[in-house]
Enzyme design. Structure first.
Site, PDB file in Angstrom:
ATOM      1  N   TYR A 149       0.803  -1.229   0.000  1.00 13.23           N
ATOM      2  CA  TYR A 149       0.000   0.000   0.000  1.00 13.23           C
ATOM      3  C   TYR A 149       0.834   1.277   0.000  1.00 13.23           C
ATOM      4  O   TYR A 149       0.432   2.295   0.539  1.00 13.23           O
ATOM      5  CB  TYR A 149      -0.973   0.007   1.192  1.00 13.23           C
ATOM      6  CG  TYR A 149      -1.565  -1.347   1.448  1.00 13.23           C
ATOM      7  CD1 TYR A 149      -2.385  -1.954   0.499  1.00 13.23           C
ATOM      8  CD2 TYR A 149      -1.272  -2.056   2.604  1.00 13.23           C
ATOM      9  CE1 TYR A 149      -2.908  -3.219   0.707  1.00 13.23           C
ATOM     10  CE2 TYR A 149      -1.794  -3.328   2.818  1.00 13.23           C
ATOM     11  CZ  TYR A 149      -2.613  -3.896   1.868  1.00 13.23           C
ATOM     12  OH  TYR A 149      -3.124  -5.140   2.076  1.00 13.23           O
ATOM     13  N   HIS A 150       2.024   1.231  -0.590  1.00 13.28           N
ATOM     14  CA  HIS A 150       2.871   2.419  -0.707  1.00 13.28           C
ATOM     15  C   HIS A 150       3.277   2.625  -2.167  1.00 13.28           C
ATOM     16  O   HIS A 150       4.447   2.505  -2.508  1.00 13.28           O
ATOM     17  CB  HIS A 150       4.129   2.284   0.157  1.00 13.28           C
ATOM     18  CG  HIS A 150       3.867   2.157   1.610  1.00 13.28           C
ATOM     19  ND1 HIS A 150       4.668   1.418   2.460  1.00 13.28           N
ATOM     20  CD2 HIS A 150       2.888   2.669   2.395  1.00 13.28           C
ATOM     21  CE1 HIS A 150       4.197   1.476   3.685  1.00 13.28           C
ATOM     22  NE2 HIS A 150       3.116   2.233   3.668  1.00 13.28           N
ATOM     23  N   PRO A 151       2.335   2.919  -3.050  1.00 12.72           N
ATOM     24  CA  PRO A 151       2.708   3.121  -4.452  1.00 12.72           C
ATOM     25  C   PRO A 151       3.614   4.338  -4.609  1.00 12.72           C
ATOM     26  O   PRO A 151       3.439   5.351  -3.933  1.00 12.72           O
ATOM     27  CB  PRO A 151       1.359   3.324  -5.154  1.00 12.72           C
ATOM     28  CG  PRO A 151       0.442   3.820  -4.079  1.00 12.72           C
ATOM     29  CD  PRO A 151       0.887   3.133  -2.822  1.00 12.72           C
ATOM     30  N   HIS A 192       9.752   1.219   3.891  1.00 16.66           N
ATOM     31  CA  HIS A 192       8.543   2.029   3.924  1.00 16.66           C
ATOM     32  C   HIS A 192       8.910   3.501   3.716  1.00 16.66           C
ATOM     33  O   HIS A 192       9.853   4.000   4.327  1.00 16.66           O
ATOM     34  CB  HIS A 192       7.825   1.815   5.248  1.00 16.66           C
ATOM     35  CG  HIS A 192       7.483   0.367   5.487  1.00 16.66           C
ATOM     36  ND1 HIS A 192       6.231  -0.153   5.257  1.00 16.66           N
ATOM     37  CD2 HIS A 192       8.251  -0.679   5.871  1.00 16.66           C
ATOM     38  CE1 HIS A 192       6.231  -1.451   5.511  1.00 16.66           C
ATOM     39  NE2 HIS A 192       7.447  -1.793   5.890  1.00 16.66           N
TER      40      HIS A 192
END
Length: 224
Positions: A149-151, A192
Site C-alpha cells: 500500500y505504498h505506491p 517504507h
C-alpha cells in the site's frame, strides 16, 4: 469486546499496532550490497489484506520484495479529467521478483521454526507444510500476492525529457506546479517510504519558498 479489554486492562488486539516487528535481509539475487527482502511480523492471522477478522489463533510472517524489478503503469482511461485512471501494478511480471519472494518464504519458515516462535508454532496454515516445490509456491504467490500500500514513482524526477518533474520538483511544461510526494521517486525505495516522503516535502518547501514564479521556465515545445 476488544475495546473494553483495552480500556480496562490495556490488553487485547487493540494493544497492538499490527506490525510488531520487521526485518531486512539480502537474497542470493541481490546485485547490490543492500537488502532486497523485508519480513513483516503480525501477531495474528492476516486474512484478505486485513479486511477480514482472524479465524484462528496464529501469527503471520509476510515476505516482501523490497526492490522489485517489475514496473506498473498508470494511463488515462479517457479525456475526461474526472474519470479514474487505469492502474496496472504489473506485480511479479519479472521472474527475478518471484525468485526473491521464494527466498523470502523460505526465510520466514526458518524463523518460524526457530526459538522463540517454535514454541507457539504448531503448524503452518498457509501456504502449508506440503507446499515445498518451487512451482507450488509460485502458484500460491500468484494467487495471494498483494502490495504494501505504498505506491511510488508514477511522476518520477529526472533531467531527461521522459521525467515528469525536474530536479526542483517542478512539473515540466506547467508553470507554478510542483509535485512533492512519493510519486516523484525514480524507483520504489527498499523500505517504507514515510521518512523519504517527509524529506521530499521539506526540500519542496524550501524550493517553493525561493522560487521565482515570474521567470518560471516556459513550457517546452510539444508539452501537454
Amino acid at each position: 469486546p476488544n475495546l473494553l479489554r483495552y480500556l480496562l486492562f490495556r490488553k487485547g488486539m487493540l494493544a497492538s499496532n499490527a506490525v510488531e516487528a520487521i526485518a531486512f535481509a539480502q537474497s542470493s539475487r541481490a546485485t547490490e550490497h543492500a537488502p532486497d527482502i523485508e519480513l513483516i511480523f503480525v501477531p495474528f492471522e492476516w486474512r484478505e489484506q486485513g479486511l477480514q477478522a482472524p479465524q484462528r489463533h496464529a501469527f503471520t510472517i509476510a515476505p516482501v520484495v523490497a526492490k522489485p524489478k517489475s514496473r506498473g503503469t498508470v494511463t488515462l482511461a479517457s479525456p475526461r479529467p474526472g474519470e479514474s485512471p487505469v492502474i496496472d501494478f504489473n506485480l511479479l511480471a519479472e521472474q527475478h521478483d518471484i525468485q526473491v519472494m521464494l527466498e523470502g518464504i523460505r526465510l520466514a519458515r526458518k524463523i518460524a521454526a526457530a526459538a522463540p516462535l517454535e514454541v507457539d508454532a504448531i503448524g503452518e496454515v498457509d501456504p502449508g507444510s506440503l507446499a515445498l516445490t518451487e512451482r507450488t509456491l509460485s502458484d500460491w504467490i500468484h494467487r495471494n500476492v498483494q502490495t504494501v500500500y505504498h505506491p511510488t514513482s508514477t511522476c518520477r524526477i529526472g533531467n531527461d525529457a521522459g521525467s515528469v518533474v525536474d530536479p526542483q520538483l517542478r512539473v515540466r511544461g506547467i508553470g507554478g506546479l510542483w509535485i512533492a510526494d512519493a510519486s516523484v521517486m525514480p524507483s520504489v525505495p527498499r523500505g517504507h517510504p514515510n521518512a523519504v516522503v517527509a524529506m521530499i516535502a521539506e526540500r519542496a518547501a524550501s524550493l517553493i519558498e525561493g522560487a521565482d514564479i515570474a521567470n518560471w521556465p516556459a513550457p517546452s515545445p510539444g508539452a501537454s
